[in-house]
Design a protein around this motif. Structure first.
Motif, PDB file in Angstrom:
ATOM      1  N   ASP A 280      -5.913   8.453  -2.510  1.00  0.00           N
ATOM      2  CA  ASP A 280      -4.999   7.306  -2.498  1.00  0.00           C
ATOM      3  C   ASP A 280      -4.003   7.390  -3.655  1.00  0.00           C
ATOM      4  O   ASP A 280      -2.817   7.105  -3.504  1.00  0.00           O
ATOM      5  CB  ASP A 280      -5.768   5.988  -2.528  1.00  0.00           C
ATOM      6  CG  ASP A 280      -6.806   5.924  -3.626  1.00  0.00           C
ATOM      7  OD1 ASP A 280      -7.118   6.959  -4.231  1.00  0.00           O
ATOM      8  OD2 ASP A 280      -7.337   4.818  -3.875  1.00  0.00           O
TER       9      ASP A 280
ATOM     10  N   TYR B 117       0.106   7.718  -3.284  1.00  0.00           N
ATOM     11  CA  TYR B 117       1.043   6.671  -3.712  1.00  0.00           C
ATOM     12  C   TYR B 117       1.694   6.949  -5.056  1.00  0.00           C
ATOM     13  O   TYR B 117       2.890   6.702  -5.238  1.00  0.00           O
ATOM     14  CB  TYR B 117       0.336   5.323  -3.760  1.00  0.00           C
ATOM     15  CG  TYR B 117       1.298   4.157  -3.864  1.00  0.00           C
ATOM     16  CD1 TYR B 117       1.922   3.650  -2.726  1.00  0.00           C
ATOM     17  CD2 TYR B 117       1.594   3.571  -5.099  1.00  0.00           C
ATOM     18  CE1 TYR B 117       2.814   2.595  -2.800  1.00  0.00           C
ATOM     19  CE2 TYR B 117       2.491   2.510  -5.189  1.00  0.00           C
ATOM     20  CZ  TYR B 117       3.089   2.023  -4.046  1.00  0.00           C
ATOM     21  OH  TYR B 117       3.981   0.988  -4.118  1.00  0.00           O
TER      22      TYR B 117
ATOM     23  N   TYR C 276      -4.911   9.430   8.752  1.00  0.00           N
ATOM     24  CA  TYR C 276      -4.234   9.784   7.504  1.00  0.00           C
ATOM     25  C   TYR C 276      -3.217  10.892   7.725  1.00  0.00           C
ATOM     26  O   TYR C 276      -2.077  10.806   7.247  1.00  0.00           O
ATOM     27  CB  TYR C 276      -5.280  10.215   6.478  1.00  0.00           C
ATOM     28  CG  TYR C 276      -4.722  10.612   5.138  1.00  0.00           C
ATOM     29  CD1 TYR C 276      -3.968   9.716   4.372  1.00  0.00           C
ATOM     30  CD2 TYR C 276      -4.957  11.888   4.613  1.00  0.00           C
ATOM     31  CE1 TYR C 276      -3.465  10.071   3.135  1.00  0.00           C
ATOM     32  CE2 TYR C 276      -4.454  12.253   3.375  1.00  0.00           C
ATOM     33  CZ  TYR C 276      -3.711  11.340   2.645  1.00  0.00           C
ATOM     34  OH  TYR C 276      -3.201  11.705   1.418  1.00  0.00           O
TER      35      TYR C 276
ATOM     36  N   THR D 116      -1.216   5.222   2.056  1.00  0.00           N
ATOM     37  CA  THR D 116      -2.218   4.954   1.021  1.00  0.00           C
ATOM     38  C   THR D 116      -3.386   4.158   1.589  1.00  0.00           C
ATOM     39  O   THR D 116      -4.549   4.417   1.258  1.00  0.00           O
ATOM     40  CB  THR D 116      -1.588   4.194  -0.158  1.00  0.00           C
ATOM     41  OG1 THR D 116      -0.512   4.974  -0.690  1.00  0.00           O
ATOM     42  CG2 THR D 116      -2.612   3.944  -1.256  1.00  0.00           C
ATOM     43  N   GLU D 117      -3.100   3.205   2.445  1.00  0.00           N
ATOM     44  CA  GLU D 117      -4.166   2.448   3.103  1.00  0.00           C
ATOM     45  C   GLU D 117      -5.032   3.379   3.946  1.00  0.00           C
ATOM     46  O   GLU D 117      -6.267   3.244   3.970  1.00  0.00           O
ATOM     47  CB  GLU D 117      -3.572   1.344   3.977  1.00  0.00           C
ATOM     48  CG  GLU D 117      -2.979   0.181   3.184  1.00  0.00           C
ATOM     49  CD  GLU D 117      -2.386  -0.888   4.089  1.00  0.00           C
ATOM     50  OE1 GLU D 117      -2.498  -0.750   5.335  1.00  0.00           O
ATOM     51  OE2 GLU D 117      -1.821  -1.860   3.567  1.00  0.00           O
TER      52      GLU D 117
ATOM     53  N   ALA E 227      -5.494   6.528   3.351  1.00  0.00           N
ATOM     54  CA  ALA E 227      -6.253   7.338   2.393  1.00  0.00           C
ATOM     55  C   ALA E 227      -7.460   6.570   1.870  1.00  0.00           C
ATOM     56  O   ALA E 227      -8.552   7.127   1.700  1.00  0.00           O
ATOM     57  CB  ALA E 227      -5.352   7.762   1.235  1.00  0.00           C
ATOM     58  N   GLU E 228      -7.283   5.282   1.617  1.00  0.00           N
ATOM     59  CA  GLU E 228      -8.383   4.449   1.127  1.00  0.00           C
ATOM     60  C   GLU E 228      -9.487   4.332   2.167  1.00  0.00           C
ATOM     61  O   GLU E 228     -10.676   4.374   1.839  1.00  0.00           O
ATOM     62  CB  GLU E 228      -7.851   3.069   0.742  1.00  0.00           C
ATOM     63  CG  GLU E 228      -6.966   3.089  -0.506  1.00  0.00           C
ATOM     64  CD  GLU E 228      -6.273   1.759  -0.756  1.00  0.00           C
ATOM     65  OE1 GLU E 228      -6.290   0.901   0.160  1.00  0.00           O
ATOM     66  OE2 GLU E 228      -5.715   1.581  -1.861  1.00  0.00           O
TER      67      GLU E 228
END
Length: 201
Positions: free
Chosen positions: A56, A60, A111, A158-159, A161-162
């Motif tokens: 993440d 980002y 992703y 990023t979301e 990735a999280e």
């Protein structure tokens, strides 16, 4: 003999029978669980854990993602698609292990929907074929200006990735269960996920 005494005797008999059956079956069940544990840990060993946990941030903040962090996910996804032995589990946790592995592969697909050309571009790192993915802000150019969509893209990536990171951690968490916990997976798997803060995705 009173009814209470008879019921107590019957209960002890049932408990004793169950305990005896478990003792008889335990070597076979435990052997299958150990084999699953070996397979799961062999899959996890392919990953750079620090790399996965930083996806993440790489997405980002630094906006550069080493391909080495992603290759193990590609490999696992390929093994699942071919139903290789490495991803075929046989013990009491088999449904949970396979389900979490497939969920991780699905999260990886989500992703990679973001991490691709033209929004991201591969760049060689060395002569050994190692490379990384760099964010290409110019892909969002509209005339002479950069569209605000680039920020939305980074946030969505990023979301993703999280979520991928948490899916990886859920699969990890299953390998931390004790043998006696896997006998009752409906109870202890959920308890494990709650204790690790991974119950809500």
């Amino acid at each position: 003999m009173t009814d209470w005494a008879q019921h107590s005797k019957d209960a002890f008999f049932v408990v004793g029978s169950i305990a005896g059956l478990f003792a008889f079956l335990r070597p076979a069940i435990e052997s299958k669980y150990q084999k699953d544990l070996e397979r799961a840990n062999a899959l996890l060993a392919k990953f750079d854990e620090n790399g996965v946990m930083s996806l993440d941030s790489c997405t980002y903040n630094s906006r550069r993602i080493p391909e080495a962090f992603l290759l193990p996910f590609d490999e696992v996804r390929h093994k699942i698609s071919e139903n290789r032995q490495e991803v075929r589990f046989i013990g009491p946790l088999k449904k949970h292990l396979r389900a979490e592995l497939e969920a991780m592969a699905k999260a990886y697909d989500s992703y990679r929907h973001f991490i691709q050309v033209p929004e991201w571009e591969p760049r060689d790192l060395d002569s050994n074929g190692q490379y990384e993915w760099l964010f290409n802000k110019s892909a969002f150019r509209e005339g002479v200006r950069i569209s605000d969509d680039y920020a939305k893209h980074l946030e969505a990536a990023t979301e993703a990735a999280e979520l991928l990171k948490k899916r990886f951690q859920r699969f990890q968490a299953l390998t931390e269960l004790h043998f006696f916990e896997v006998i009752l997976p409906k109870l202890f798997v959920r308890r494990k996920m709650i204790s690790a803060g991974l119950d809500e995705l």
